[in-house]
Structures are given as structure tokens and as C-alpha cells.
Design a protein around this motif. Structure first.
Motif, PDB file in Angstrom:
ATOM      1  N   THR A 269      -9.627  13.239   4.458  1.00  0.00           N
ATOM      2  CA  THR A 269     -10.120  11.939   4.920  1.00  0.00           C
ATOM      3  C   THR A 269     -11.367  12.139   5.774  1.00  0.00           C
ATOM      4  O   THR A 269     -12.328  11.367   5.685  1.00  0.00           O
TER       5      THR A 269
ATOM      6  N   VAL B 133      -4.712   4.566   5.532  1.00  0.00           N
ATOM      7  CA  VAL B 133      -4.660   5.666   4.568  1.00  0.00           C
ATOM      8  C   VAL B 133      -3.659   6.731   4.999  1.00  0.00           C
ATOM      9  O   VAL B 133      -3.412   6.903   6.179  1.00  0.00           O
ATOM     10  N   GLY B 134      -3.100   7.425   4.028  1.00  0.00           N
ATOM     11  CA  GLY B 134      -2.305   8.610   4.318  1.00  0.00           C
ATOM     12  C   GLY B 134      -0.878   8.536   3.832  1.00  0.00           C
ATOM     13  O   GLY B 134      -0.271   9.557   3.527  1.00  0.00           O
ATOM     14  N   GLU B 135      -0.314   7.348   3.775  1.00  0.00           N
ATOM     15  CA  GLU B 135       1.075   7.174   3.351  1.00  0.00           C
ATOM     16  C   GLU B 135       1.257   5.678   3.104  1.00  0.00           C
ATOM     17  O   GLU B 135       0.413   4.866   3.497  1.00  0.00           O
ATOM     18  N   PRO B 136       2.369   5.315   2.490  1.00  0.00           N
ATOM     19  CA  PRO B 136       2.605   3.882   2.296  1.00  0.00           C
ATOM     20  C   PRO B 136       2.672   3.184   3.655  1.00  0.00           C
ATOM     21  O   PRO B 136       3.277   3.716   4.587  1.00  0.00           O
TER      22      PRO B 136
ATOM     23  N   ASP C 143      -5.803  -1.118   2.232  1.00  0.00           N
ATOM     24  CA  ASP C 143      -4.841  -0.013   2.164  1.00  0.00           C
ATOM     25  C   ASP C 143      -5.305   0.866   1.006  1.00  0.00           C
ATOM     26  O   ASP C 143      -5.240   0.466  -0.151  1.00  0.00           O
ATOM     27  N   THR C 144      -5.788   2.062   1.328  1.00  0.00           N
ATOM     28  CA  THR C 144      -6.477   2.894   0.339  1.00  0.00           C
ATOM     29  C   THR C 144      -5.616   4.072  -0.080  1.00  0.00           C
ATOM     30  O   THR C 144      -5.271   4.904   0.742  1.00  0.00           O
ATOM     31  N   TRP C 145      -5.281   4.134  -1.359  1.00  0.00           N
ATOM     32  CA  TRP C 145      -4.530   5.288  -1.866  1.00  0.00           C
ATOM     33  C   TRP C 145      -5.488   6.289  -2.491  1.00  0.00           C
ATOM     34  O   TRP C 145      -6.336   5.930  -3.330  1.00  0.00           O
ATOM     35  N   TRP C 146      -5.349   7.528  -2.098  1.00  0.00           N
ATOM     36  CA  TRP C 146      -6.076   8.632  -2.736  1.00  0.00           C
ATOM     37  C   TRP C 146      -5.492   9.925  -2.240  1.00  0.00           C
ATOM     38  O   TRP C 146      -4.471   9.933  -1.562  1.00  0.00           O
ATOM     39  N   GLN C 147      -6.086  11.060  -2.587  1.00  0.00           N
ATOM     40  CA  GLN C 147      -5.543  12.382  -2.273  1.00  0.00           C
ATOM     41  C   GLN C 147      -6.677  13.380  -2.055  1.00  0.00           C
ATOM     42  O   GLN C 147      -7.810  13.127  -2.462  1.00  0.00           O
ATOM     43  N   THR C 148      -6.319  14.531  -1.493  1.00  0.00           N
ATOM     44  CA  THR C 148      -7.285  15.624  -1.375  1.00  0.00           C
ATOM     45  C   THR C 148      -7.918  15.887  -2.747  1.00  0.00           C
ATOM     46  O   THR C 148      -9.124  16.106  -2.867  1.00  0.00           O
TER      47      THR C 148
ATOM     48  N   ASP D 104       2.931  11.047  -7.165  1.00  0.00           N
ATOM     49  CA  ASP D 104       3.444   9.894  -6.425  1.00  0.00           C
ATOM     50  C   ASP D 104       4.212   8.957  -7.357  1.00  0.00           C
ATOM     51  O   ASP D 104       3.853   8.798  -8.521  1.00  0.00           O
TER      52      ASP D 104
ATOM     53  N   LEU E 244       2.694   1.827  -3.709  1.00  0.00           N
ATOM     54  CA  LEU E 244       2.974   3.261  -3.692  1.00  0.00           C
ATOM     55  C   LEU E 244       4.326   3.495  -3.033  1.00  0.00           C
ATOM     56  O   LEU E 244       4.652   2.882  -2.023  1.00  0.00           O
TER      57      LEU E 244
ATOM     58  N   ARG F  37       5.968  10.508  -2.496  1.00  0.00           N
ATOM     59  CA  ARG F  37       5.910  11.644  -3.411  1.00  0.00           C
ATOM     60  C   ARG F  37       7.181  11.760  -4.240  1.00  0.00           C
ATOM     61  O   ARG F  37       8.272  11.454  -3.769  1.00  0.00           O
TER      62      ARG F  37
ATOM     63  N   ASN G  72       5.450  14.119   3.573  1.00  0.00           N
ATOM     64  CA  ASN G  72       4.335  13.470   4.236  1.00  0.00           C
ATOM     65  C   ASN G  72       4.766  13.184   5.677  1.00  0.00           C
ATOM     66  O   ASN G  72       5.486  12.243   5.946  1.00  0.00           O
TER      67      ASN G  72
ATOM     68  N   ARG H  20       0.263  16.331   4.588  1.00  0.00           N
ATOM     69  CA  ARG H  20       1.037  16.872   3.495  1.00  0.00           C
ATOM     70  C   ARG H  20       1.586  18.241   3.845  1.00  0.00           C
ATOM     71  O   ARG H  20       0.831  19.122   4.230  1.00  0.00           O
TER      72      ARG H  20
END
Ligand code: WT7
Length: 653
Positions: free
Chosen positions: A317, A392-395, A417-422, A506, A518, A521, A527, A532
Motif C-alpha cells: 500500500t 484497504v487491507g481486509e474486509p 473500499d479498495t480490494w487489491w493485493q501485493t 480470496d 470480499l 482468504r 490477515n 498478511r
């Protein structure tokens, strides 16, 4: 379906409230024409091409996308420099005296760097790296507090074509050494320390431990953060260099390297389902395109905004939405070094008020802590500068969403509310604040040009209901691999189905309006406070202790952290459970990984539940830890193990 259930799933499923964007917000929003979704869906490559053209290219690309699954190349043939895009071009294009980084240290010290200042600093740092022999393609490790020098060092690498590998300052010496060795970094940038809750975390001292086991490191740069000299720093002659001294001897200008769009920009380690963290590889042109485009559209970034993403730069992030996205977009960003509760629990609100923050992006775990600390704290401050909130980061549970909306956003600000990953590098599922009707707890819709599918185990698309989250087409900022491990890359992300769809790990649900929720996992990844952690990593750390025979680690729902770590441990013959040993095991995990992986609970067990083939059934342990009815035990080798564990657990509670 979901192996790990985040809190309040039922609340998520029952959520009915909707929040359409206000007319006032939509009127001036960066994205206010709904047609963008259809156009991007009809021709995603054309959409991304238009975004990439907003970067400054040294040589234009000739092909938007080459997709040889699972390998993508974006903006093929293009040459550019990331540091030039984040800094120099703004200096040339009217932002020379605009604040780029407004920084506040935990003790209250402040610094502001304009884009011109940042350019000077990045050039000097780039020349320092060069003077120590760092060349294009070399890997440079960073173990730093949240100070401007970290962003400067990253951009300095980008300027000369070196690859940075930032390791979060909360990781232990061993974790740092493992990451340095995995990618054979030749230089480490660190600092004497960084402030956290009033004391200095002695980063250089910790790094010294790591450096005993990192033969590839030739030089160490030490940034001086603490002017009090209270913390002695050991300088190894010939290897260690104080940054403020060595920078005196270099030139002010460093010619940027012309990098290929697909040249590596950085490596960032993240946890997976094995004990060994993965070095996620990101490249230049696509990554910058994806992060810049999303920063502008999702956060509705304007030239007079003061943007604050509270993440540490040590996580993705921070890479994408503290450094690269906002700087590529020419933002003024706030950076704050320390803890949210130092010296008082209103530090964030005080920062927002004093710096006039307009866009605020943080994690649900922080929001839940703020809720617990009470509404009086934000109400003591004038937060009327805020016009947009992000999560961001989890539901995010609906309750936290509503609290955020009411007490931080004053009921007037959109929440993204933004969902994404490394691995995704950029935001993938998110509302667009001028267009999307939001629902508390839903990340809503894929970003334009992103193809998300919810599938069942067989790979069939689910149009309404729950399933596994997949991405069915490549996207610009996607990972290009796992450093040094191409097989693991293909196996982890692209092999669940036959058609080269990306498997995110996810679980998710689509509702009747097509909104995505979402659910956490579905693999053995936890999380904890938005970070993570692989269960296997913690298990390896536990069995590394001489008293431990076997360990199984599961996540348990936690009101503030989302999940907390519960470990079940069997001991070697002759070892006896004791609170002393429990304490020692916690300390051992902290030493092996870092405080972020410290198990909240450790339970000594006589046996662990296993299948007849010897696989530990974590699912059952999770049921025990969460106090739930025990699921199906028919595949267990010895069903009595679970009954024994459960009664033991309940007696301990
Ligand atoms: C995992 C990725 C990407 C930034 C921080 C974490 C979870 C992330 C959300 C969200 C529900 C989310 C997922 C994902 N996650 N954002 N808005 N809603 N879950 O990056 O360490 O790579 O972790 O974080 O489970 O897979 P990361």
C-alpha cells in the motif's frame, strides 16, 4: 467454502443500506461519465493505452500488451524512467514549488519537500548509490522508518535502474537477512532508528544482526534520524557509511537511466501458503500506469488536495499509494512516522486538522480501534477538510464503515473500499466516488479495464452468490513473477483452472446488483491487522524451537485485528508445558519473523488432529479456537484427538 471467516459475515450478507454519490461530488469528479465502464470493457487495451499515454515516455511503446500466459508484457518497446515520471516532469510542468511530501515525525518534527526539493534529493541519493558501485539491475535492500529518505532512496534506485527491496521495519533481523539473501542485494539502506510510541526502534542495531548472515551486502548506508545521539550506532569501517556525510561528496545532477517498460522496478516480499515468503516482482511501465490511473480515478485526486495514506511504505500500500501512484499523479502527500495513539489517541485527527488533509486512506483495523477509543476524539477536531475516505487491507465490516462515514466523513464523504493485493500492484475492485452507489462492506465493482470473475471450484462463473475471486485478463500493474521462482509463480496464481485466470486466494460473493463482497482468504494465509501472515511461516518458526515437536497455526476472529494468531503446539518427549515455555515460544516467533507474527494464544496439545495421510486439519483447530461446533471429523485418523483438544481448550478459556 471459505476456510477462514472474517468477522460478521452474516452482517455482510444482510447489509441493505445504499449510499449514492452526492450530486455535488459527481459534478466535479475526475470520472463522472459511466460510459467509461462499457468503453473499457469493450476494449481494455485501448483504455490502458490512454492511461499509459499520460506518463512521460523517452521512447513510445509499440504494442500495448503481449500475453503469453502466464507472462504479460505491457507497453512493449516503451522506454521511461519512474523517478522522472514521479518527480522531474512535475518540476518542469508547473509543480516546481508545490509540496510533494509533507512529513511529520512522531515527536512532532516537521519537514516539507517541494517537487524541486525532492528532485534535488533524489539526484543526490542516486549519485550516492552510484558512488558505492550500485549499477542498473542491482538489488538494493531498505530497512527504514517512515521518513522521506525512504521514498527518496526508492526513487534514487528507480533513477539509476536499480531494483529496490523494501523490508518493513517491524520485521526481525532473521526475516531481513532471508529477504536480502533471496534476492542477493548488494547494498542496504537503513537508519539509526525510527520513532514508535515515544521510543526509537534501533533499526541499525537490528540490521547489524542480519548483516552477519548476508554476504552479498557490500555497503550499508545509514540515514541519521535521531539527532540526540542517544542510540549508539556501530559503524563498520569500509562497509557502513553515514548518508549525511557521503552525500557531501557527490554531484547534484544524475542523468536518469532509460528503462524498458518491462525492466524490474522493485521486489516486495509477501506471505503465501508455504513457510518461505515470495519476492513479488513489479516492473516499470505497467506498474506506473496502473497506480497513477487508479490514484486519480479512485481518490479523485486534484491538484490542491492533501492526500494521506496511513500505510507504512514497507507494505505494498505504501509502495503504490504513498510513493508511486500519488507522486506520478503530482499529489501533495502527507507522511506520518509514528503510532496513531502517540502522544494521545487523537494524533491522526490532529494531523488531519493541522495539515488540512482532504483525502484519507486507512485500514479497517485502525477504524475499529478508533471506534473503541470513542467519538469524542475525532469530535475534538475540525475534520471538515476531508472530502473522501478510503479503506484497504481486509474486509470492512458494515459497522466500521458506518462509523467511518458518520464520525470521520461527517456523512458527506464518499468511502472507497479498495480490494487489491501485493501481487495486483494496483487497486482492482473499488467504487468510483463520483459514480458508484456504495454499500457498507462491499468493494462494489471492478475498476474500468479490470475483468473480475467469481467462480465455483469447477471454474464456472457465479453470477449471483459466493465463490472464488479470479481475474480473467492481465492488467498493467500485475506481478511479473516471484523472484527466482518461475514455477511457484505459475503454480500459485495461474494453475487453478485451465484457462489462465488469476487465482487471488480470496473468497467473494456477488449480489443481485452485481456488487462484490470480499469474504477473506480461502488459503492458509492470515490477515492480522491488515497484514498478511502465512500460517506455515509461524509454524516453521515454532518448530524451530528445540522444545517443539509439531505446530499448527490458525486465525481466530478478533474485534480489532480482524484475525489473531492461535497456535496449537505439541512438545518433544521430556518437555513439559509451562507459562515460561509459552512466553519463550512467543519470543521465538518474534525473533524469527517479527512482532507482527506473535501468537496471541498458544495451546499445548498432546496430539494434533490429522487425516489418515498425516495432514493437519487446521479447519478443525479453527473451529475449536473460535468455539464453534466441530465440522466433519470423518477423515480423521483418530477422532478422539479433537474431542480431547476441545475439552482442554474450553477448560482453559
Ligand atoms: C489481501 C492482500 C492491498 C493492500 C493491502 C494488503 C485482503 C485487501 C481488501 C479489501 C477485503 C482485502 C485480501 C487480499 N484485502 N484489501 N478492501 N477488502 N479484503 O495487501 O498484504 O498483499 O494482502 O488482503 O484478502 O488477498 P496484501
Amino acid at each position: 467454502m471459505s476456510e477462514s471467516s472474517p468477522p460478521n459475515i452474516q452482517a455482510l450478507l444482510d447489509e441493505q443500506r445504499t449510499f449514492p454519490p452526492s450530486e455535488q461530488f459527481t459534478r466535479t469528479a475526475n470520472v463522472r461519465d459511466r460510459a467509461v465502464y462499457d468503453e473499457a470493457a469493450a476494449d481494455p487495451e485501448a483504455f490502458w493505452k490512454a492511461q499509459a499515454e499520460q506518463l512521460e515516455w523517452i521512447e513510445p511503446f509499440h504494442t500495448v500488451l503481449e500475453w503469453n500466459p502466464p507472462h504479460a508484457k505491457w507497453f512493449v518497446g516503451g522506454k521511461l524512467n519512474a523517478a522522472v515520471n514521479c518527480v522531474d516532469r512535475h518540476v518542469r510542468n508547473g509543480r516546481r514549488n508545490k509540496a510533494a511530501i509533507v512529513w511529520e515525525g512522531e515527536p512532532g518534527d516537521r519537514r516539507t519537500l517541494t517537487y524541486f526539493d525532492l528532485q534535488r534529493e533524489v539526484n543526490l541519493a542516486a549519485n550516492v548509490l552510484k558512488s558505492l558501485g550500485v549499477k542498473r539491475g542491482d538489488r538494493v535492500a531498505m530497512y527504514m522508518p517512515l521518513i522521506p529518505e525512504l521514498a527518496i532512496a526508492m526513487l534514487a534506485c528507480a533513477r539509476i535502474g536499480a531494483i529496490h527491496s523494501v523490508v518493513f521495519g517491524g520485521f526481525s533481523a532473521e526475516a531481513l537477512a532471508d529477504r536480502i539473501n533471496d534476492s542477493q542485494c548488494t547494498l542496504l539502506v537503513t537508519a539509526d532508528g525510527g520513532y514508535r510510541r515515544g521510543s526509537l526502534l534501533p533499526l541499525k542495531q537490528i540490521a547489524d544482526e542480519a548483516l552477519k548472515h548476508t554476504p552479498s551486502i557490500k555497503n550499508v548506508l545509514i540515514v541519521k534520524r535521531d539527532s540526540s545521539d542517544r542510540f549508539p550506532v556501530h559503524v563498520t569501517e569500509g562497509r557502513d557509511h553515514w548518508y549525511h556525510r557521503i552525500v557531501q561528496d557527490v554531484q547534484a545532477w544524475c542523468e536518469p537511466e532509460s528503462m524498458d517498460s518491462e525492466d524490474m522496478l522493485y521486489i516486495l516480499y509477501t506471505s503465501g501458503t508455504t513457510g518461505k515468503p515470495k519476492g513479488i516482482v513489479h516492473t516499470t511501465g505497467g506498474y506506473l500506469t496502473g497506480t497513477m490511473a487508479t490514484t486519480r480515478a479512485v481518490f479523485d485526486l486534484k491538484d490542491d488536495d492533501v492526500y494521506w495514506c496511513t500505510a507504512d511504505i514497507g507494505w505494498v500500500t505504501g509502495h503504490s499509494y504513498v510513493v508511486y501512484g500519488p507522486l506520478a499523479a503530482g499529489a501533495t502527500l502527507l507522511m506520518y512516522e509514528g503510532a496513531p495513539d502517540w502522544p494521545e489517541r487523537d494524533r491522526f485527527w490532529s494531523l488531519i486538522e493541522r495539515h488540512g488533509v482532504t483525502i484519507f486512506y486507512t485500514a479497517p483495523t485502525a477504524i475499529r480501534a478508533f471506534m473503541r477509543w470513542g467519538t469524542e476524539l475525532p469530535q475534538k477536531h475540525d475534520l471538515s477538510s476531508i472530502r473522501l475516505l478510503g479503506s484497504v487491507g481486509e474486509p470492512i465490516n458494515p459497522e466500521a464503515w458506518m462509523w467511518y462515514h458518520e464520525f470521520i466523513g461527517g456523512q458527506r464523504c464518499p468511502i472507497v473500499d479498495t480490494w487489491w493485493q501485493t501481487e495486483t500492484g494496483q487497486i482492482m475492485i473499488t467504487p468510483l466516488p463520483g459514480l458508484t452507489t456504495t454499500k457498507p462492506g462491499s468493494a462494489t465493482h471492478p475498476f474500468p479495464g479490470i475483468s473480475v470473475q467469481i467462480r465455483n471450484e469447477r471454474g464456472e462463473p457465479v453470477t449471483e452468490g459466493g465463490g472464488l475471486l479470479t481475474i480473467s485478463r492481465p492488467w498493467p500493474a500485475m506481478l511479473r513473477g516471484i523472484y527466482g521462482d518461475p514455477e511457484r509463480y505459475a503454480a500459485t496464481y495461474w494453475s487453478k483452472w485451465k484457462d489462465n485466470a488469476y487465482f487471488a486466494g480470496d473468497g467473494a460473493r456477488v449480489d443481485a446488483d452485481g456488487c462484490i463482497w470480499l469474504l477473506g482468504r480461502v488459503d492458509d494465509v492470515l490477515n492480522v491487522s491488515g497484514h498478511r501472515i502465512g500460517t506455515m511461516e509461524v509454524e516453521s518458526a515454532l518448530v524451530d524451537h528445540p522444545a517443539v515437536a509439531e505446530a499448527a497455526v490458525v486465525g481466530r476472529s478478533h474485534d480489532i485485528k480482524g484475525q489473531s494468531i492461535t497456535a496449537f503446539v505439541t512438545l518433544k518427549d521430556g518437555q513439559r508445558p509451562s507459562t515460561g515455555l509459552e512466553h519463550e515460544l512467543r519470543g521465538h516467533v518474534v525473533k524469527k519473523i517479527g512482532a507482527l507474527a506473535r501468537p496471541e494464544e498458544i495451546h499445548f496439545a498432546a496430539d494434533l488432529p490429522k487425516t489418515r495421510s498425516g495432514k493437519i486439519m487446521r479447519r478443525l483447530l479453527r473451529d475449536i479456537a473460535e468455539g464453534k461446533a466441530i465440522g466433519d471429523t470423518t477423515t480423521l485418523a483418530d477422532p478422539n484427538v479433537v474431542a480431547r483438544l476441545k475439552s482442554q481448550y474450553e477448560n482453559q478459556e
